[in-house]
Motif scaffolding. Structure first.
Motif, PDB file in Angstrom:
ATOM      1  N   ALA A 295      -8.985   7.239   0.442  1.00 15.36           N
ATOM      2  CA  ALA A 295      -9.027   6.216   1.498  1.00 15.36           C
ATOM      3  C   ALA A 295     -10.080   6.574   2.549  1.00 15.36           C
ATOM      4  CB  ALA A 295      -7.651   6.080   2.141  1.00 15.36           C
TER       5      ALA A 295
ATOM      6  N   ARG B  32      -6.959  -2.182  -5.912  1.00 10.51           N
ATOM      7  CA  ARG B  32      -5.956  -1.112  -5.789  1.00 10.51           C
ATOM      8  C   ARG B  32      -6.370   0.081  -6.636  1.00 10.51           C
ATOM      9  NH1 ARG B  32       0.216  -0.905  -8.140  1.00 10.51           N
ATOM     10  NH2 ARG B  32      -0.990  -0.533 -10.041  1.00 10.51           N
TER      11      ARG B  32
ATOM     12  N   SER C  45      -8.936  -7.840  -2.726  1.00 15.65           N
ATOM     13  CA  SER C  45      -8.659  -6.413  -2.597  1.00 15.65           C
ATOM     14  C   SER C  45      -8.732  -5.717  -3.951  1.00 15.65           C
ATOM     15  CB  SER C  45      -7.262  -6.195  -2.020  1.00 15.65           C
ATOM     16  OG  SER C  45      -7.200  -6.708  -0.725  1.00 15.65           O
TER      17      SER C  45
ATOM     18  N   VAL D 290      -3.682   3.130  -2.762  1.00 22.01           N
ATOM     19  CA  VAL D 290      -4.788   2.817  -1.850  1.00 22.01           C
ATOM     20  C   VAL D 290      -5.238   1.390  -2.163  1.00 22.01           C
ATOM     21  CG1 VAL D 290      -7.111   3.501  -1.129  1.00 22.01           C
ATOM     22  CG2 VAL D 290      -5.489   5.247  -1.904  1.00 22.01           C
TER      23      VAL D 290
ATOM     24  N   PHE E 272      -7.671  -1.660  -0.737  1.00 17.39           N
ATOM     25  CA  PHE E 272      -8.716  -1.925   0.256  1.00 17.39           C
ATOM     26  C   PHE E 272      -9.347  -3.288   0.038  1.00 17.39           C
ATOM     27  CE2 PHE E 272     -12.075  -0.726  -2.779  1.00 17.39           C
ATOM     28  CZ  PHE E 272     -11.394   0.143  -3.625  1.00 17.39           C
ATOM     29  N   ASN E 273      -9.743  -3.884   1.163  1.00 17.01           N
ATOM     30  CA  ASN E 273     -10.313  -5.220   1.132  1.00 17.01           C
ATOM     31  C   ASN E 273     -11.837  -5.128   0.981  1.00 17.01           C
ATOM     32  OD1 ASN E 273     -11.550  -7.669   2.465  1.00 17.01           O
ATOM     33  ND2 ASN E 273      -9.397  -8.275   2.330  1.00 17.01           N
TER      34      ASN E 273
ATOM     35  N   ILE F  60     -10.109  -0.821   5.296  1.00 15.50           N
ATOM     36  CA  ILE F  60      -8.852  -0.163   4.934  1.00 15.50           C
ATOM     37  C   ILE F  60      -8.363   0.614   6.149  1.00 15.50           C
ATOM     38  CG2 ILE F  60     -10.176   1.785   3.923  1.00 15.50           C
ATOM     39  CD1 ILE F  60      -7.692   2.209   2.081  1.00 15.50           C
TER      40      ILE F  60
ATOM     41  N   GLY G  53       0.801  -1.232   0.000  1.00 16.66           N
ATOM     42  CA  GLY G  53       0.000   0.000   0.000  1.00 16.66           C
ATOM     43  C   GLY G  53       0.826   1.270   0.000  1.00 16.66           C
TER      44      GLY G  53
END
Ligand code: TLP
Length: 344
Positions: A265, A319, A317, A286, A288-289, A276, A145
């Motif tokens: 984010a 990106r 995830s 960034v 995030f799941n 996140i 990240g």
């Protein structure tokens, strides 16, 4: 389209295009391209290294570095999500005949401690066929990240590695982002690394190219490898000219990309099912799941695309990367669209 797939998607600025049109050129295989020479000299000066080589890509810069430092049958140590290990198409085994020893970063930062590295070292004992030949670092760490490795952390690893005659290569594809975020200079962040690769074509926005830095002897040898791998580029001043503009002008804009990434984010963190850690977004990446949204990342990325947003699907995830071709209001639009998709 709001393209958040990567900072590699930036288009050259008007200043870069003008510099390209006016570039003085020569045959760089003979070392006669004045613009390439200027770019290499300027990069070496900024990083306070003896010499620099203009290469077509970050991958080529990294792979040449691995080749320079290792012998066939060596191992290289790298954090398990490192680019050299995961995204360079097994170049290390094809080009250098080395084996990768991936090591998990226990704090998730992507930046190995010396303790983690030393636990993976192999020395010359009869029952190991492989000896550790190189340590590869990555700053910022892409798949952690965009996390930043501090100058002190890097220096400690280099000191300890050098004490046992091990070289250190820095994949600094986004080292200027690390510098902007940390307040250290790129020279400080890479002070004791034996070689450093950085990309002109990521956040700095040049259309093509990376630079490999190191001692004059290593870079002389790197030139041979660049040619051998098909990277002798003739009148490359046309692209080096854009690289020079990128090197001088683009670092100033990186903090804005970082602020936009933080805003992205923060917006994403509010959405149901997404996880996140906002405070860990310190540069322009960034990740995030989406596991708890009830949708797959492929589905979400497809829906985003239909609504004009491009992002990259990484299993559980997603990106998104900010860069100078994405504005704050576009980042806000991306959050609104993602909200709508998740709620649907
Ligand atoms: N990264 C690309 C993809 O290859 C994943 C991206 O979109 O982020 N080191 C690091 C840390 C990188 O992130 C990349 C490219 C490279 C090396 C390779 O650079 P190129 O693409 O110029 O070969």
């Amino acid at each position: 389209m709001i393209d958040l797939r990567s900072d590699t998607v930036t288009k050259p600025t008007p200043a870069m295009r003008q510099a390209m049109a006016e570039a003085e050129v020569g045959d760089d295989v003979y070392g006669e391209d004045p613009t390439v020479n200027r770019l290499q000299e300027r990069a070496a000066e900024i990083f306070e290294k003896e010499a620099a080589l203009f290469v077509p890509s970050g991958s080529m810069g990294n792979q040449i570095a691995v080749k320079l430092h290792t012998n066939i049958g060596d191992e290289i140590i790298i954090e398990e999500r490192g680019h050299i290990f995961n995204y360079e198409l097994a170049g290390t085994s094809f080009i250098s005949g080395v084996m990768v020893r991936p090591v998990k970063s226990s704090d998730g930062s992507g930046h190995l401690t010396w303790k983690e590295i030393s636990g993976a070292l192999h020395s010359d004992v009869p029952y190991y066929s492989l000896m550790t030949g190189l340590i590869c670092l990555e700053n910022t760490h892409n798949f952690a990240g965009g996390s930043v490795m501090s100058a002190d952390h890097c220096e400690e690893i280099c000191d300890k590695a050098h004490a046992i005659s091990l070289p250190v290569h820095m994949d600094g594809a986004r080292i200027f982002n690390a510098a902007a975020a940390s307040g250290s200079t790129v020279a400080e962040l890479t002070r004791k690394c034996d070689t450093v690769q950085f990309c002109l074509s990521k956040g700095l926005g040049a259309p093509v190219g990376s630079i490999l830095l190191g001692s004059a002897d290593l870079i002389k040898e790197a030139r041979v490898w660049r040619k051998r791998l098909g990277g002798g580029m003739r009148q490359a001043g046309v692209i080096a000219a854009a690289g020079l503009v990128a090197l001088e002008e683009s670092p100033k804009g990186l903090l804005e990309d970082h602020a936009n990434a933080r805003r992205l984010a923060e917006g994403i963190a509010e959405l149901p099912g997404i996880s996140i850690e906002v405070e860990k977004v310190v540069t322009n990446i960034v990740i995030f799941n989406i596991a708890e949204t009830g949708k797959s990342s492929a589905e979400i990325c497809e829906a985003l695309k239909s609504d004009g947003i491009l992002a990259i699907d990484f299993g559980d995830s997603i990106r998104m990367v900010t860069h100078y071709d994405v504005s704050l209001s576009e980042v806000e639009t991306a959050v609104e669209i993602l909200d709508k998709i998740i709620a649907a």
